[in-house]
Scaffold this motif. Structure first.
Motif, PDB file in Angstrom:
ATOM      1  N   HIS A  63      37.971  38.692  34.150  1.00 26.35           N
ATOM      2  CA  HIS A  63      38.459  39.803  34.967  1.00 26.35           C
ATOM      3  C   HIS A  63      38.484  39.435  36.450  1.00 26.35           C
ATOM      4  O   HIS A  63      39.340  39.915  37.194  1.00 26.35           O
ATOM      5  CB  HIS A  63      37.575  41.033  34.758  1.00 26.35           C
ATOM      6  CG  HIS A  63      37.374  41.385  33.317  1.00 26.35           C
ATOM      7  ND1 HIS A  63      38.366  41.930  32.536  1.00 26.35           N
ATOM      8  CD2 HIS A  63      36.284  41.239  32.507  1.00 26.35           C
ATOM      9  CE1 HIS A  63      37.901  42.122  31.312  1.00 26.35           C
ATOM     10  NE2 HIS A  63      36.642  41.722  31.270  1.00 26.35           N
ATOM     11  N   ARG A  66      41.690  38.056  37.879  1.00 26.63           N
ATOM     12  CA  ARG A  66      42.735  39.045  38.137  1.00 26.63           C
ATOM     13  C   ARG A  66      42.379  39.958  39.305  1.00 26.63           C
ATOM     14  O   ARG A  66      43.250  40.410  40.045  1.00 26.63           O
ATOM     15  CB  ARG A  66      42.949  39.890  36.880  1.00 26.63           C
ATOM     16  CG  ARG A  66      44.026  40.960  37.006  1.00 26.63           C
ATOM     17  CD  ARG A  66      44.087  41.854  35.784  1.00 26.63           C
ATOM     18  NE  ARG A  66      42.857  42.630  35.629  1.00 26.63           N
ATOM     19  CZ  ARG A  66      42.008  42.502  34.620  1.00 26.63           C
ATOM     20  NH1 ARG A  66      42.235  41.611  33.675  1.00 26.63           N
ATOM     21  NH2 ARG A  66      40.925  43.249  34.544  1.00 26.63           N
ATOM     22  N   ASP A  67      41.095  40.235  39.474  1.00 28.61           N
ATOM     23  CA  ASP A  67      40.650  41.245  40.432  1.00 28.61           C
ATOM     24  C   ASP A  67      40.257  40.683  41.794  1.00 28.61           C
ATOM     25  O   ASP A  67      39.929  41.448  42.701  1.00 28.61           O
ATOM     26  CB  ASP A  67      39.437  41.999  39.862  1.00 28.61           C
ATOM     27  CG  ASP A  67      39.788  42.800  38.622  1.00 28.61           C
ATOM     28  OD1 ASP A  67      40.973  43.158  38.475  1.00 28.61           O
ATOM     29  OD2 ASP A  67      38.878  43.059  37.808  1.00 28.61           O
ATOM     30  N   VAL A 187      39.188  47.988  40.185  1.00 31.08           N
ATOM     31  CA  VAL A 187      39.043  46.734  39.447  1.00 31.08           C
ATOM     32  C   VAL A 187      38.092  46.966  38.283  1.00 31.08           C
ATOM     33  O   VAL A 187      37.438  48.006  38.185  1.00 31.08           O
ATOM     34  CB  VAL A 187      38.506  45.606  40.360  1.00 31.08           C
ATOM     35  CG1 VAL A 187      39.494  45.299  41.467  1.00 31.08           C
ATOM     36  CG2 VAL A 187      37.139  45.972  40.943  1.00 31.08           C
ATOM     37  N   HIS A 188      38.012  45.983  37.402  1.00 31.93           N
ATOM     38  CA  HIS A 188      37.126  46.081  36.248  1.00 31.93           C
ATOM     39  C   HIS A 188      35.669  46.193  36.707  1.00 31.93           C
ATOM     40  O   HIS A 188      35.272  45.590  37.705  1.00 31.93           O
ATOM     41  CB  HIS A 188      37.304  44.856  35.349  1.00 31.93           C
ATOM     42  CG  HIS A 188      36.719  45.012  33.982  1.00 31.93           C
ATOM     43  ND1 HIS A 188      35.394  44.816  33.721  1.00 31.93           N
ATOM     44  CD2 HIS A 188      37.294  45.368  32.797  1.00 31.93           C
ATOM     45  CE1 HIS A 188      35.160  45.024  32.425  1.00 31.93           C
ATOM     46  NE2 HIS A 188      36.294  45.367  31.847  1.00 31.93           N
ATOM     47  N   SER A 191      33.868  42.873  37.196  1.00 35.31           N
ATOM     48  CA  SER A 191      34.282  42.176  38.416  1.00 35.31           C
ATOM     49  C   SER A 191      33.583  42.756  39.630  1.00 35.31           C
ATOM     50  O   SER A 191      33.079  42.021  40.491  1.00 35.31           O
ATOM     51  CB  SER A 191      35.803  42.295  38.604  1.00 35.31           C
ATOM     52  OG  SER A 191      36.498  41.715  37.541  1.00 35.31           O
TER      53      SER A 191
END
Length: 300
Positions: A63, A66-67, A187-188, A191
């Protein structure tokens, strides 16, 4: 034909998440007091976040890739959250545990729900009703009762327990952290936790090195290793995931009510494990704090 209702996992049960958060945080206060004098406070705080980050990074890595950029774009908010909720709060708790009781630590944390309301007003001008303002005042009177050990004259003499003052400062810091969570980037959760843990450890590094060079290194003992492992896994990774998820589900003001259970769990643990004895001023202080919280949260 009716479709089956979607199954709810543990991550969708906010009241369970709040209960687990309170239990892990109560254990953190008890452990901080239990190892006072054996494990330096800043060393415990620093290695808590280093080990916590090491535990969570393998799960967060997919994650994070991506974050990363959304968190970098929101670096001011991320830095503020890392300072308030990671670096400051837990360091002040461990410093407080050097000179105050575990009972005072957990009971003072009961003021957090009303301080979150105050922080939400100061940061975002979220409306505070007259009843909420009264609740904040009553709850803080309870905190003063605990800090002064039932003797308000200590305020006039400025003869306060340093540990209680440190703890109250940390609670103010975490109240602003909770209120500011609404501005965290989308965000997740893994993360976000991994990034704030790493940033908190980086912020604490110079203070940890100063503590070590002053003659208080982290001892390489089973007690120190066990303390770091507990605060890293339970009080950090699991508690922060539970609390941040509860905030996402319920909002900061409601999720902050998890702190009500900290003195319940903490008092039981302090009496059973540390042999601490509740005093009359503890009872009066917690009644005032509870009354203030009831006033602040009650709807008109």
């Amino acid at each position: 034909m009716n479709s089956a209702a979607p199954r709810r996992g543990l991550q969708d049960l906010p009241w369970l998440l709040m209960g687990l958060t309170a239990l892990f945080w109560a254990g953190n206060a008890i452990l901080g007091r239990a190892v006072a004098g054996q494990v330096p406070p800043l060393a415990l705080a620093f290695w808590r976040w280093v080990v916590g980050a090491a535990i969570i990074l393998p799960f967060a890595w997919p994650h994070l890739r991506r974050d990363l950029f959304p968190m970098l774009r929101a670096w001011r908010v991320m830095l503020a959250l890392s300072v308030l909720g990671i670096a400051v709060f837990n360091s002040t708790l461990y410093i407080a545990a050097q000179s105050t009781t575990a009972l005072n630590i957990v009971m003072l944390q009961s003021t957090m729900p009303v301080l979150i309301v105050a922080a939400s007003f100061l940061l975002f001008r979220e409306r505070v009703t007259g009843r909420q303002a009264l609740g904040i005042a009553v709850s803080m009177a309870g905190a003063v009762m605990l800090v002064t050990r039932g003797d308000p004259g200590l305020l006039a003499r400025l003869d306060l327990n340093r540990g209680d003052v440190w703890m109250l400062g940390g609670i103010v810091s975490y109240s602003f952290y909770t209120a500011l969570l609404r501005r965290r980037p989308a965000v997740h959760g893994l993360s976000f936790v991994a990034a704030t843990f790493l940033a908190g450890a980086a912020l604490l590094l110079p203070f940890y090195l100063a503590e070590t060079l002053s003659g208080r290194p982290l001892p390489l003992t089973p007690v120190a290793a066990g303390a770091v492992l507990y605060v890293a896994l339970f009080a950090s990774v699991l508690a922060y995931l539970c609390f941040n998820r509860a905030v996402a589900l319920l909002g900061a003001n409601t999720a902050g009510l998890a702190v009500h259970l900290v003195p319940v769990f903490g008092t039981l643990l302090a009496v059973l494990l540390l042999g601490e004895v509740p005093r009359a001023y503890h009872g009066l202080g917690i009644v005032l704090i509870g009354s203030g919280i009831w006033l602040a949260q009650r709807r008109g």
